[in-house]
Design a protein around this motif. Structure first.
Motif, mmCIF file in Angstrom:
data_model
loop_
_atom_site.group_PDB
_atom_site.id
_atom_site.type_symbol
_atom_site.label_atom_id
_atom_site.label_comp_id
_atom_site.label_asym_id
_atom_site.label_seq_id
_atom_site.Cartn_x
_atom_site.Cartn_y
_atom_site.Cartn_z
ATOM 1 N N LEU B 368 0.840 -1.218 0.000
ATOM 2 C CA LEU B 368 0.000 0.000 0.000
ATOM 3 C C LEU B 368 0.865 1.253 0.000
ATOM 4 C CD1 LEU B 368 -2.837 -0.929 2.537
ATOM 5 C CD2 LEU B 368 -3.094 -0.547 0.090
ATOM 6 N N TYR B 369 1.932 1.207 0.803
ATOM 7 C CA TYR B 369 2.826 2.372 0.859
ATOM 8 C C TYR B 369 3.470 2.605 -0.508
ATOM 9 C CZ TYR B 369 5.956 5.801 2.896
ATOM 10 O OH TYR B 369 6.589 6.974 3.196
ATOM 11 N N LEU B 370 3.880 1.505 -1.145
ATOM 12 C CA LEU B 370 4.515 1.630 -2.466
ATOM 13 C C LEU B 370 3.524 2.126 -3.513
ATOM 14 C CD1 LEU B 370 6.719 -1.575 -2.324
ATOM 15 C CD2 LEU B 370 7.560 0.758 -2.525
ATOM 16 N N ILE B 371 2.269 1.679 -3.379
ATOM 17 C CA ILE B 371 1.231 2.185 -4.312
ATOM 18 C C ILE B 371 1.125 3.705 -4.147
ATOM 19 C CG2 ILE B 371 -1.263 2.192 -4.818
ATOM 20 C CD1 ILE B 371 -1.287 -0.797 -4.094
ATOM 21 N N GLY B 372 1.167 4.145 -2.896
ATOM 22 C CA GLY B 372 1.129 5.589 -2.619
ATOM 23 C C GLY B 372 2.304 6.297 -3.269
ATOM 24 N N MET B 373 3.483 5.675 -3.135
ATOM 25 C CA MET B 373 4.682 6.304 -3.714
ATOM 26 C C MET B 373 4.629 6.337 -5.239
ATOM 27 S SD MET B 373 7.709 4.709 -1.357
ATOM 28 C CE MET B 373 9.114 5.537 -2.105
ATOM 29 N N SER B 374 4.019 5.295 -5.813
ATOM 30 C CA SER B 374 4.043 5.201 -7.282
ATOM 31 C C SER B 374 2.873 5.919 -7.958
ATOM 32 C CB SER B 374 4.050 3.733 -7.704
ATOM 33 O OG SER B 374 2.880 3.134 -7.202
ATOM 34 N N HIS B 375 1.994 6.548 -7.168
ATOM 35 C CA HIS B 375 0.863 7.236 -7.789
ATOM 36 C C HIS B 375 1.361 8.321 -8.743
ATOM 37 C CE1 HIS B 375 -2.368 5.288 -5.829
ATOM 38 N NE2 HIS B 375 -3.241 6.209 -6.203
ATOM 39 N N LEU B 425 3.925 -12.124 -1.670
ATOM 40 C CA LEU B 425 3.588 -10.723 -1.379
ATOM 41 C C LEU B 425 4.852 -9.871 -1.262
ATOM 42 C CD1 LEU B 425 0.670 -11.097 1.187
ATOM 43 C CD2 LEU B 425 0.540 -9.991 -1.030
ATOM 44 N N ILE B 426 5.871 -10.436 -0.585
ATOM 45 C CA ILE B 426 7.128 -9.684 -0.449
ATOM 46 C C ILE B 426 7.758 -9.496 -1.834
ATOM 47 C CG2 ILE B 426 9.472 -9.740 0.527
ATOM 48 C CD1 ILE B 426 8.226 -11.197 2.955
ATOM 49 N N ALA B 427 7.700 -10.570 -2.650
ATOM 50 C CA ALA B 427 8.261 -10.478 -4.015
ATOM 51 C C ALA B 427 7.521 -9.395 -4.809
ATOM 52 C CB ALA B 427 8.146 -11.821 -4.706
ATOM 53 N N ALA B 428 6.182 -9.372 -4.657
ATOM 54 C CA ALA B 428 5.384 -8.359 -5.367
ATOM 55 C C ALA B 428 5.804 -6.961 -4.921
ATOM 56 C CB ALA B 428 3.902 -8.581 -5.096
ATOM 57 N N ALA B 429 6.020 -6.814 -3.596
ATOM 58 C CA ALA B 429 6.417 -5.507 -3.072
ATOM 59 C C ALA B 429 7.791 -5.109 -3.622
ATOM 60 C CB ALA B 429 6.444 -5.559 -1.548
ATOM 61 N N VAL B 430 8.712 -6.089 -3.668
ATOM 62 C CA VAL B 430 10.061 -5.788 -4.183
ATOM 63 C C VAL B 430 9.981 -5.383 -5.664
ATOM 64 C CG1 VAL B 430 12.336 -6.780 -4.694
ATOM 65 C CG2 VAL B 430 11.234 -7.247 -2.510
ATOM 66 N N LEU B 431 9.175 -6.128 -6.413
ATOM 67 C CA LEU B 431 9.008 -5.813 -7.849
ATOM 68 C C LEU B 431 8.463 -4.397 -8.035
ATOM 69 C CD1 LEU B 431 7.629 -9.011 -9.565
ATOM 70 C CD2 LEU B 431 9.634 -7.686 -10.248
ATOM 71 N N LEU B 432 7.483 -4.080 -7.204
ATOM 72 C CA LEU B 432 6.873 -2.743 -7.261
ATOM 73 C C LEU B 432 7.923 -1.669 -6.964
ATOM 74 C CD1 LEU B 432 3.926 -1.930 -7.806
ATOM 75 C CD2 LEU B 432 3.594 -1.766 -5.358
ATOM 76 N N LEU B 437 11.721 2.482 -8.700
ATOM 77 C CA LEU B 437 13.081 3.034 -8.787
ATOM 78 C C LEU B 437 13.472 3.279 -10.242
ATOM 79 C CD1 LEU B 437 14.873 0.903 -6.059
ATOM 80 C CD2 LEU B 437 14.432 3.345 -5.996
ATOM 81 N N CYS B 438 12.938 2.418 -11.137
ATOM 82 C CA CYS B 438 13.245 2.615 -12.563
ATOM 83 C C CYS B 438 12.607 3.895 -13.090
ATOM 84 C CB CYS B 438 12.755 1.428 -13.378
ATOM 85 S SG CYS B 438 13.670 -0.055 -13.019
ATOM 86 N N THR B 439 11.350 4.134 -12.640
ATOM 87 C CA THR B 439 10.654 5.327 -13.153
ATOM 88 C C THR B 439 11.072 6.603 -12.434
ATOM 89 O OG1 THR B 439 8.837 4.730 -11.713
ATOM 90 C CG2 THR B 439 8.593 4.137 -14.030
ATOM 91 N N LYS B 440 11.295 6.478 -11.104
ATOM 92 C CA LYS B 440 11.678 7.668 -10.331
ATOM 93 C C LYS B 440 12.952 7.361 -9.564
ATOM 94 C CE LYS B 440 6.954 9.007 -9.093
ATOM 95 N NZ LYS B 440 6.044 9.024 -7.973
ATOM 96 N N PRO B 441 14.118 7.623 -10.094
ATOM 97 C CA PRO B 441 15.352 7.355 -9.359
ATOM 98 C C PRO B 441 15.411 8.178 -8.071
ATOM 99 C CG PRO B 441 15.805 7.935 -11.632
ATOM 100 C CD PRO B 441 14.366 8.235 -11.400
ATOM 101 N N PRO B 442 15.984 7.594 -6.981
ATOM 102 C CA PRO B 442 15.989 8.306 -5.694
ATOM 103 C C PRO B 442 16.890 9.534 -5.709
ATOM 104 C CG PRO B 442 17.229 6.262 -5.535
ATOM 105 C CD PRO B 442 16.639 6.285 -6.891
ATOM 106 N N GLN B 443 16.280 10.681 -5.813
ATOM 107 C CA GLN B 443 17.067 11.919 -5.865
ATOM 108 C C GLN B 443 17.045 12.665 -4.530
ATOM 109 O OE1 GLN B 443 14.921 13.386 -9.186
ATOM 110 N NE2 GLN B 443 16.463 12.756 -10.663
ATOM 111 N N THR B 444 15.876 12.713 -3.909
ATOM 112 C CA THR B 444 15.781 13.496 -2.665
ATOM 113 C C THR B 444 16.182 12.632 -1.466
ATOM 114 O OG1 THR B 444 13.521 12.805 -2.358
ATOM 115 C CG2 THR B 444 13.874 14.849 -3.581
ATOM 116 N N LYS B 445 16.570 13.330 -0.382
ATOM 117 C CA LYS B 445 16.965 12.586 0.824
ATOM 118 C C LYS B 445 15.752 11.956 1.510
ATOM 119 C CE LYS B 445 16.921 16.376 4.130
ATOM 120 N NZ LYS B 445 17.633 17.141 5.119
ATOM 121 N N PHE B 446 14.543 12.526 1.251
ATOM 122 C CA PHE B 446 13.339 11.950 1.846
ATOM 123 C C PHE B 446 13.015 10.591 1.223
ATOM 124 C CE2 PHE B 446 12.609 16.638 1.835
ATOM 125 C CZ PHE B 446 13.002 16.823 3.156
ATOM 126 N N PHE B 447 13.228 10.542 -0.105
ATOM 127 C CA PHE B 447 13.020 9.285 -0.814
ATOM 128 C C PHE B 447 13.984 8.230 -0.269
ATOM 129 C CE2 PHE B 447 12.255 7.496 -5.398
ATOM 130 C CZ PHE B 447 11.630 6.398 -4.826
#
Lengths: 183, 559
Positions: B368-375, B425-432, B437-447
């Motif tokens: 759910l958290y990752l879905i939030g991040m990937s919106h 489920l863990i594999a799904a979360a890792v894939l997500l 990370l592919c679409t939004k590389p970690p640039q900010t320190k919050f990320f």
């Protein structure tokens, strides 16, 4: 429609409903047949209507009704009643016909009722209990306990029920050892 | 008995006063208008504004109406409480079943009193000027007297308590015209409450689901509520109570369809009225449907058909941007997943115990958290919601898994069906996460902070999955994860200047400290010293945290 007409309409509706309910019950009392059923009382308190006595009858249990049946829970049933012997004490004011306790002889569906049958309408509830709508007898506040005390040790408690031709029943009187309970 | 009823009425009155105070304190009430009322004469005397402008301001904020309204409110409450007391008194007089007066005299008297009160209510409302509140109260009293009349008649003819539903129905329906034609909200409230009671009495008496109630509410009561502009919510609550009550009765197919019937009706109302409360209620009723169907088919089979209505609910939630409903539907989806997985415990002879369910839930939280991040930007509206729910889920599960007793008690974790589900489920979360990370590389320190937390949760979940018997190590790992979540939330909150995130970090930290304090010292020390030390520790710690929290928030406000 003006508000005055509406208020008259509402008052009329309330009166018609109240009188209709009274009329329906009075018609049963006036035209029905008196049957006497033996009971086993318990004393609870209704949240709406003060003290009352819960009544259980021999015919309240499916096992107390002779004959095999295919009826199941939730079914509407008509229990055929017949007088069974004398039920009278010397001081009783009841006539012989009135004081004879009635017993169940068969359980029928509506289409099985024959002309001249005296039936009481009930519904099968959970664990084989049949409810007839005559399970409560209301007494003045505080009298329930008194009646309960007077019942202690007495063996014969009965209720006079009036049933119409459709099987609807209304409690008319409560008897302890053949005497009508005075409230 | 009467004393207890009077006490109950007083409690209701006090509760109303308390609720009103709370609502005013939350929503502001008329605090600003009373300030403005004091300021206006001052501004006028200092000639900042003229009398005309002052009048325009008063009119704009309806300040004169408000003063009038607060006065009438008090009178209204006194009159209504008076009517309730009088009505309750008559009901108890009826209940006393006083046989010294013959039944027919009692009935006639009560009916005449009812009709007279009805006409008096009409007279004071519309014929005699200046007593509208008294008129309304008398109409309400007439409605209560009508109920007393019905009770009396039923008492005279010994109608059994199993038929109390008939009394309540005969009371409620005939008073509805009074509410409708004379715009009497109190009578409408009385009828609404009576109908809710009727629903339960009827269902109990008939041993069957009461479909008449929702039909009545949808076709008659809710339209009336719109006309009167009041009490729609109480009827929606009544519908929800009807839905959820189906979960607690012996199963019959009628009950499961009642819940979805109510859900559909509420959905229909949502489409007509476009108010979120109807959609939220429909979603809640759908949850009730899931539970009822699960009770019916428990441990027999998983129900995948629910995905269709669930997808429809999510569609509406996204289309119309309904935040509260999204929360409910996320909960509904999680519930559906657990109810789908649970039946397989019998099929595969695998235990669905505390740890399994919690690790599954923890993984769902991460997803759910990752879905939030990937919106995407277009759906950003919901991103914080997914993140909040995901964060709360992860923190809650980690907290429960941080108890050693819990881990020891449920350590028989075999590598069977649920182990595979957890891994999947863990594999799904890792894939997500990889996709993200592919679409939004970690640039900010919050990320990067978020990534640290996620990695810790992944590692902890995997360790607990593969080594469930190492309870002590797992306890340390879970406590470390909670500590990390708390610290990172505090820094993250400070970084993005979100008081909610910052406060949630502090709450988690305090909860962790208190829990571990209780864990360690409860058995070791004298109870009196335990409480004294804990109290002092919390007071000092709380004061310090409050000071720090205020400083940070004030700093943000100043900036």
């Amino acid at each position: 429609m003006s508000r005055k007409n509406i208020i008259f309409g509402i008052a009329g509706l309330w009166l018609v409903l109240a009188l209709g309910l009274i009329g329906y019950k009075q018609r049963i009392l006036a035209t029905g047949i008196k049957v006497v059923l033996e009971t086993v009382p318990v004393d609870p308190r209704d949240f709406l209507r003060g003290d009352y006595v819960i009544l259980r009858y021999k015919i309240s249990s499916l096992s107390g009704i002779p004959g095999k049946s295919n009826f199941k829970r939730g079914d509407r049933v008509y229990v055929k009643l017949e007088p069974a012997g004398e039920y009278r004490e010397a001081e009783s004011a009841l006539s012989a016909a009135e004081s004879a306790p009635w017993r169940a002889v068969a359980m029928k569906a509506k289409n099985e009722i024959e002309r001249g049958d005296v039936v009481i309408k009930g519904k099968i509830r959970r664990s084989g209990v049949v409810k007839y709508g005559i399970e409560s007898y209301f007494v003045p506040e505080g009298k329930g306990r008194e009646i309960e005390k007077s019942m202690a040790g007495r063996s014969k408690v009965a209720v006079e029920v009036i049933v119409d031709k459709h099987g609807n029943g209304i409690i008319n009187k409560l008897f302890i050892d053949g005497r009508a309970v005075q409230l | 008995m009467i004393v207890s009823i009077i006490a109950a009425l007083l409690v209701i009155a006090i509760s109303y006063a308390v609720l009103r105070t709370i609502v005013i304190s939350i929503f502001g009430g008329n605090k600003h208008s009373s300030w403005l009322r004091k300021q206006l004469p001052l501004w006028e005397t200092k000639e900042i504004i003229n009398a005309e402008q002052s009048g325009a301001i008063r009119q704009l904020y309806r300040m004169d109406d408000e003063r009038q309204k607060s006065k009438t409110d008090a009178v209204k409450i006194i009159l209504i409480i008076g009517a309730i007391f009088l009505g309750a008194g008559v009901i108890f007089l009826v209940a006393a079943n006083w046989r010294k007066i013959p039944a027919h005299i009692r009935t006639i008297n009560l009916l005449l009193m009812t009709i007279a009160t009805l006409f008096a209510g009409y007279y004071f409302s519309y014929e005699k000027q200046g007593h509208p509140l008294l008129g309304k109260s008398l109409l309400f009293l007439a409605s209560v007297f009508w109920g007393s009349s019905v009770i009396l008649i039923c008492q005279i003819y010994n109608i059994p308590s199993s038929d109390n539903w008939l009394i309540v129905l005969l009371w409620a329906l005939p008073v509805l015209p009074v509410a409708y034609f004379f715009n009497n909200r109190y009578v409408f409230l009385l009828a609404s409450v009576l109908l809710i009671i009727w629903n339960f009495l009827y269902s109990h008496s008939a041993n069957a689901a009461n479909y008449y109630y929702p039909v009545l509410v949808f076709c008659l009561i809710l339209p009336m509520a719109f006309k009167l502009g009041a009490w729609a919510n109480i009827n929606i609550l009544g519908l929800l109570a009807a839905s959820f009550s189906c979960c607690f009765v012996e199963y019959h197919w009628q009950y499961s369809w009642l819940a979805i019937f109510i859900s559909s009706g509420l959905l229909g109302y949502y489409l007509i009225k476009k108010e979120e409360k109807y959609f939220s209620a429909a979603s809640l009723s759908f949850i009730a449907w899931q539970i009822v169907c699960f009770n019916a088919t428990a441990v027999k089979r998983a129900n995948f058909y629910f995905l269709i209505p669930l997808a429809a609910l999510f569609f509406f939630t996204y289309r119309d941007k309904l935040k509260k409903s999204l929360c409910i539907n996320i909960f509904s989806a999680i519930l559906w997943f657990h109810l789908v997985v649970y039946p397989y415990s019998k099929v595969f002879n695998d235990k669905y115990n505390g740890i399994t369910a919690l690790v599954i839930q923890l993984s769902i939280g991460v997803i759910l958290y990752l879905i939030g991040m990937s919106h995407s930007e277009s759906k950003k509206y919901f991103a914080p919601l997914y993140k909040s729910i995901g964060f709360a889920t992860v923190a809650g599960c980690a907290y429960l898994l941080s108890f050693k007793k819990m881990l020891i008690g449920n350590a028989g974790f075999e590598h069977k069906f649920f182990f595979i589900i957890c891994l999947a489920l863990i594999a799904a979360a890792v894939l997500l996460l990889i996709l993200l990370l592919c679409t939004k590389p970690p640039q900010t320190k919050f990320f990067k902070m978020e990534l640290i937390c996620l990695s810790a949760v992944f590692s902890g979940s995997l360790f607990i999955l593969f080594f469930p018997l190492l309870a002590s190590i797992n306890t340390v790992i879970m406590n470390t994860i909670i500590f990390l979540l708390a610290v990172i939330s505090i820094f993250y909150g400070m970084g993005i200047r979100s008081a909610e995130v910052f406060n949630s970090g502090i709450v988690i930290f305090v909860l962790l400290v208190i829990t571990r304090y209780v864990d360690i010292f409860w058995e070791l020390t004298e109870k009196s010293w335990f409480f004294i030390a804990a109290g002092l520790f919390m007071l000092i710690g709380g004061a310090y945290l409050e000071k720090q929290r205020k400083k940070v928030i004030e700093k943000w406000s100043a900036e």
